[in-house]
Design an enzyme around this catalytic site. Structure first.
Site, PDB file in Angstrom:
ATOM      1  N   ARG A 157       0.839  -1.208   0.000  1.00 30.56           N
ATOM      2  CA  ARG A 157       0.000   0.000   0.000  1.00 30.56           C
ATOM      3  C   ARG A 157       0.872   1.255   0.000  1.00 30.56           C
ATOM      4  NH1 ARG A 157      -2.426  -3.905   3.314  1.00 30.56           N
ATOM      5  NH2 ARG A 157      -0.736  -3.467   4.775  1.00 30.56           N
ATOM      6  N   ILE A 158       1.904   1.270   0.812  1.00 23.40           N
ATOM      7  CA  ILE A 158       2.765   2.458   0.894  1.00 23.40           C
ATOM      8  C   ILE A 158       3.558   2.582  -0.405  1.00 23.40           C
ATOM      9  CG2 ILE A 158       4.652   3.582   2.132  1.00 23.40           C
ATOM     10  CD1 ILE A 158       3.722   1.952   4.633  1.00 23.40           C
ATOM     11  N   SER A 238      11.315   1.105   6.018  1.00 27.45           N
ATOM     12  CA  SER A 238      10.592  -0.118   6.404  1.00 27.45           C
ATOM     13  C   SER A 238      10.980  -0.507   7.836  1.00 27.45           C
ATOM     14  CB  SER A 238      10.904  -1.240   5.415  1.00 27.45           C
ATOM     15  OG  SER A 238      12.242  -1.671   5.548  1.00 27.45           O
ATOM     16  N   ARG A 239      11.928  -1.431   7.987  1.00 31.06           N
ATOM     17  CA  ARG A 239      12.484  -1.801   9.280  1.00 31.06           C
ATOM     18  C   ARG A 239      13.992  -1.884   9.087  1.00 31.06           C
ATOM     19  NH1 ARG A 239       8.453  -0.433  11.167  1.00 31.06           N
ATOM     20  NH2 ARG A 239       6.893  -1.553  12.397  1.00 31.06           N
ATOM     21  N   GLU A 268      17.417   0.479  17.458  1.00 31.00           N
ATOM     22  CA  GLU A 268      16.805   1.790  17.676  1.00 31.00           C
ATOM     23  C   GLU A 268      16.652   1.994  19.174  1.00 31.00           C
ATOM     24  OE1 GLU A 268      13.205   2.238  15.379  1.00 31.00           O
ATOM     25  OE2 GLU A 268      14.250   1.830  13.505  1.00 31.00           O
ATOM     26  N   HIS A 287      12.755   7.342  13.000  1.00 32.91           N
ATOM     27  CA  HIS A 287      11.572   6.489  12.839  1.00 32.91           C
ATOM     28  C   HIS A 287      10.299   7.344  12.936  1.00 32.91           C
ATOM     29  CE1 HIS A 287       9.947   2.159  13.481  1.00 32.91           C
ATOM     30  NE2 HIS A 287       9.115   2.886  12.767  1.00 32.91           N
ATOM     31  N   SER A 290       5.343   7.583  10.376  1.00 28.64           N
ATOM     32  CA  SER A 290       3.900   7.847  10.562  1.00 28.64           C
ATOM     33  C   SER A 290       3.665   8.979  11.557  1.00 28.64           C
ATOM     34  CB  SER A 290       3.214   6.571  11.072  1.00 28.64           C
ATOM     35  OG  SER A 290       3.732   6.247  12.362  1.00 28.64           O
TER      36      SER A 290
HETATM   37  C1  8YV Z   1       5.616   2.686  14.359  1.00 28.07           C
HETATM   38  C2  8YV Z   1       5.701   2.053  12.122  1.00 28.07           C
HETATM   39  O1  8YV Z   1       4.895   1.511  14.514  1.00 28.07           O
HETATM   40  O2  8YV Z   1       3.445   1.675  11.549  1.00 28.07           O
HETATM   41  C3  8YV Z   1       4.593   1.189  11.593  1.00 28.07           C
HETATM   42  O3  8YV Z   1       4.924   0.039  11.230  1.00 28.07           O
HETATM   43  O4  8YV Z   1       6.840   1.785  11.921  1.00 28.07           O
HETATM   44  C4  8YV Z   1       5.393   3.200  12.966  1.00 28.07           C
HETATM   45  O5  8YV Z   1       4.074   3.673  12.815  1.00 28.07           O
HETATM   46  C5  8YV Z   1       5.161   3.668  15.377  1.00 28.07           C
HETATM   47  O6  8YV Z   1       6.113   4.660  15.351  1.00 28.07           O
HETATM   48  C6  8YV Z   1       5.074   3.012  16.752  1.00 28.07           C
HETATM   49  O7  8YV Z   1       6.246   2.302  17.030  1.00 28.07           O
END
Ligand code: 8YV
Length: 324
Positions: A157-158, A238-239, A268, A287, A290
């Site tokens: 989606r992103i 992403s991660r 992190e 991070h 969002s």
């Molecule tokens: C984090 C995010 O979850 O939605 C995700 O997967 O990486 C972010 O929204 C939010 O910062 C809480 O950890």
């Protein structure tokens, strides 16, 4: 109690979310200050049927302390914190928050790409440090984004929201690599499917948007970075663990690639001693993909509704696919 399901909310939530939760649950909410300590979470979950959280591992440590748990609601789209095998074995559902943060994260990914391409943070600091050379000095030159080729690793989606920005906002060519083809996106957005290696060697910009899974962990390794163009820019929203970070450090310091824009890291917070923090050609964000008030409110509301839907036995629609 009032007969409503007991839930624990491990972080503050906006007023309308709290109102919704109180209507459907017997809920306790962590209001801070600061982040909920892990041992407090452990002491709170013993009687709970539902827990709403983000940034905590849902593993044996938590599940062993939650004998009545029926659902964990992660306030995030990435649900790599779920031990899916254990949750399935214990009959604990997991929900996440897809679909409400796509544009916010895609905006950030595009911003990070532009920041890295035109060295915005580096040259902002340059001016603030009292320097000035007009942009006609090649020492300040950056890299064009318009009409360049963007490679999207992980076209979810992103990824589709980012492709829209790149194609229609910046006239970019867009390649994508994914577990499966997306013919509708190819039709609607004019994006082209490419193999992993083909994307890496054919892109001026590579943006990593794949979820963290056993298949994607460490996917961007030394071989992958060496395949990229020497003038290419790498962006990760992403991660962090999808990247072998020591390979990225070498890629940047040895010039296998031109630069990087990072919102996520193997560890992190990113360790103070990380070489990435000393590199002018690496933009480093905390991070914040969002991190917009309305988006976080929408995520919290969706997380609350998903948790309640499971507790009330309705089909929530957002149970993570592997647990359906
Ligand atoms: C984090 C995010 O979850 O939605 C995700 O997967 O990486 C972010 O929204 C939010 O910062 C809480 O950890």
């Amino acid at each position: 109690g009032n007969g409503l399901p007991k839930v624990f909310v491990a972080q503050p939530v906006p007023g309308e979310v709290e109102a919704y939760l109180k209507e459907h649950c017997d809920c306790r909410i962590w209001r801070g200050p600061g982040r909920l300590p892990l041992d407090t979470l452990f002491s709170e979950v013993g009687e709970m049927e539902g827990v709403m959280l983000s940034g905590f591992k849902v593993n044996g440590e938590l599940l062993d302390r939650s004998p009545k748990l029926r659902v964990v609601s992660d306030v995030s789209v990435g649900y790599n914190n779920f031990d899916l095998e254990l949750m399935r074995a214990r009959g604990v559902a997991g929900t996440h928050t897809p679909g409400v943060l796509d544009d916010t994260v895609a905006d950030l990914a595009m911003g990070l790409l532009l920041a890295a391409a035109r060295r915005i943070p580096e040259l902002d600091r340059y001016v603030k440090d009292g320097n000035w050379q007009r942009g006609d000095n090649e020492a300040l030159f950056g890299k064009d984004v318009h009409h360049a080729t963007l490679g999207i690793l992980g076209m979810g989606r992103i990824g589709e929201a980012l492709a829209k920005r790149a194609r229609f906002g910046f006239d970019m060519e867009v390649l994508y690599h994914n577990r499966h083809r997306k013919p509708e996106a190819e039709m609607a957005l004019g994006v082209r499917y490419a193999g992993f290696e083909e994307l890496l060697s054919g892109s001026d910009y590579v943006v990593l948007l794949a979820p963290l899974t056993p298949a994607t962990r460490g996917m961007m390794d030394e071989e992958a970075f060496r395949r990229m163009k020497p003038d290419a820019v790498f962006v990760n929203v992403s991660r962090g663990e999808t990247v072998r970070e020591e390979a990225l450090v070498r890629a940047l310091s040895e010039g296998w690639i031109r630069g990087a824009g990072l919102d996520v890291y193997e560890k992190e917070p990113v360790p103070r001693e990380s070489p990435l923090l000393g590199m002018a050609n690496c933009v480093t964000l905390p991070h914040i993909g969002s991190a917009v008030a309305q988006t976080r409110a929408d995520m919290a509301m969706l997380a609350a509704r998903s948790m309640v839907a499971v507790l009330e036995g309705r089909d929530p629609g957002t149970i993570v696919p592997e647990l359906r």
